[in-house]
Enzyme design. Structure first.
Site, PDB file in Angstrom:
ATOM      1  N   PHE A 185      51.180 -28.951 -84.831  1.00  0.00           N
ATOM      2  CA  PHE A 185      50.211 -28.347 -83.849  1.00  0.00           C
ATOM      3  C   PHE A 185      48.400 -28.684 -84.670  1.00  0.00           C
ATOM      4  O   PHE A 185      47.763 -28.634 -86.206  1.00  0.00           O
ATOM      5  CB  PHE A 185      49.934 -27.157 -84.788  1.00  0.00           C
ATOM      6  CG  PHE A 185      51.475 -25.947 -84.764  1.00  0.00           C
ATOM      7  CD1 PHE A 185      51.039 -25.162 -83.266  1.00  0.00           C
ATOM      8  CD2 PHE A 185      52.026 -26.061 -85.135  1.00  0.00           C
ATOM      9  CE1 PHE A 185      52.133 -23.963 -82.724  1.00  0.00           C
ATOM     10  CE2 PHE A 185      54.093 -25.589 -84.454  1.00  0.00           C
ATOM     11  CZ  PHE A 185      54.059 -24.274 -83.057  1.00  0.00           C
ATOM     12  N   ASP A 186      47.923 -28.830 -83.767  1.00  0.00           N
ATOM     13  CA  ASP A 186      46.498 -28.472 -83.937  1.00  0.00           C
ATOM     14  C   ASP A 186      46.020 -27.596 -83.954  1.00  0.00           C
ATOM     15  O   ASP A 186      46.747 -25.871 -84.397  1.00  0.00           O
ATOM     16  CB  ASP A 186      45.923 -28.438 -82.648  1.00  0.00           C
ATOM     17  CG  ASP A 186      45.064 -28.591 -82.108  1.00  0.00           C
ATOM     18  OD1 ASP A 186      43.760 -29.455 -82.659  1.00  0.00           O
ATOM     19  OD2 ASP A 186      44.152 -28.470 -81.453  1.00  0.00           O
ATOM     20  N   LEU A 187      44.623 -27.584 -84.964  1.00  0.00           N
ATOM     21  CA  LEU A 187      44.284 -26.150 -85.932  1.00  0.00           C
ATOM     22  C   LEU A 187      43.224 -26.010 -84.843  1.00  0.00           C
ATOM     23  O   LEU A 187      43.245 -24.146 -84.514  1.00  0.00           O
ATOM     24  CB  LEU A 187      43.639 -26.709 -87.265  1.00  0.00           C
ATOM     25  CG  LEU A 187      42.873 -25.832 -87.834  1.00  0.00           C
ATOM     26  CD1 LEU A 187      43.791 -24.386 -88.588  1.00  0.00           C
ATOM     27  CD2 LEU A 187      42.100 -26.226 -88.982  1.00  0.00           C
ATOM     28  N   ASP A 188      41.910 -25.814 -84.759  1.00  0.00           N
ATOM     29  CA  ASP A 188      41.350 -26.005 -83.719  1.00  0.00           C
ATOM     30  C   ASP A 188      41.733 -24.718 -82.381  1.00  0.00           C
ATOM     31  O   ASP A 188      41.776 -25.995 -81.715  1.00  0.00           O
ATOM     32  CB  ASP A 188      39.393 -26.254 -84.145  1.00  0.00           C
ATOM     33  CG  ASP A 188      38.731 -25.884 -84.955  1.00  0.00           C
ATOM     34  OD1 ASP A 188      39.082 -25.564 -85.937  1.00  0.00           O
ATOM     35  OD2 ASP A 188      37.933 -26.758 -85.289  1.00  0.00           O
TER      36      ASP A 188
END
Length: 223
Positions: A10-13
């Site tokens: 998963f990417d965060l931002d």
């Protein structure tokens, strides 16, 4: 030896959290410290997700030295204040819980510095969902999403054929493609229809309630 079981990165931002107030405020702070006029909202929104030093360079006429100065000023505000000016998207904890309950091993893979990623994940109570939080280093190591994903796959012994990358920008998709991963783009982040047309993901998830089912489907585990 590879990690057993299906895996999601998963990417965060723009994927797990909405970081706009903290990132935009810190960018404006940095630009002001350099004595430059403020940038517009479209420029601020476009800077969420890609490597920030490159975004600063674009704002500053391609001046690499000024971009490094801007990044240092940005961190002056972002580290103590900006990273907490953030919000978990509604429904994300429930989606992560569903994936974990279905045996998916979850990792964060963000081009944001790892030290900031770890603090954000813990501050917002998401740490229990993730095996490890991965990000770039403050010196710029692994700021490229493809390099970061390659590092995650190698260090965690993940089987790329049983792994999917979830993110909101083209960098997430192109980084996944470089590493032979399937890619899911999310529709609630900062990516645009134009960039998804230019760098197509395997699917676009329109809203958070559809996320868990989309990940399970891409991993061949649709219920």
């Amino acid at each position: 030896m590879t990690t057993t079981g299906p895996t999601a990165l998963f990417d965060l931002d723009g994927t797990l959290t909405d970081p706009y107030p903290g990132i935009s405020g810190s960018i404006l702070y940095a630009i002001e410290r350099l004595g430059r006029p403020p940038v517009d909202e479209a420029t601020l929104r476009a800077a969420i997700g890609p490597p920030l030093e490159a975004s600063f360079a674009a704002m500053l006429g391609g001046d690499a030295i000024l971009a490094k100065e801007a990044l240092a000023h940005y961190r002056e505000r972002y580290a103590p204040v900006g990273l907490y000016e953030n919000k978990v998207f509604d429904g994300i904890p429930e989606a992560l819980a569903t994936l974990k309950m279905n045996g998916i091993q979850l990792f964060v893979a963000s081009s944001k510095p790892r030290v900031f990623c770890e603090r954000i994940i813990e501050h917002f109570g998401l740490g229990s969902f993730f095996t490890t939080v991965h990000g770039s280093e403050l010196d710029g190591t692994r700021v490229d999403k493809g390099d970061l994903i390659a590092h995650v796959l190698a260090s965690e012994a993940i089987d790329a054929t049983r792994c999917v990358m979830i993110g909101d920008r083209r960098h997430d998709i192109s980084g996944a493609r470089r590493n032979h991963l399937r890619a899911i783009a999310v529709g609630w982040g900062y990516g645009t229809a134009e960039e998804f047309a230019e760098t197509p993901p395997d699917r676009i998830v329109p809203d958070v309630p559809a996320l868990a089912d989309a990940v399970l489907s891409e991993l061949g585990l649709a219920q």
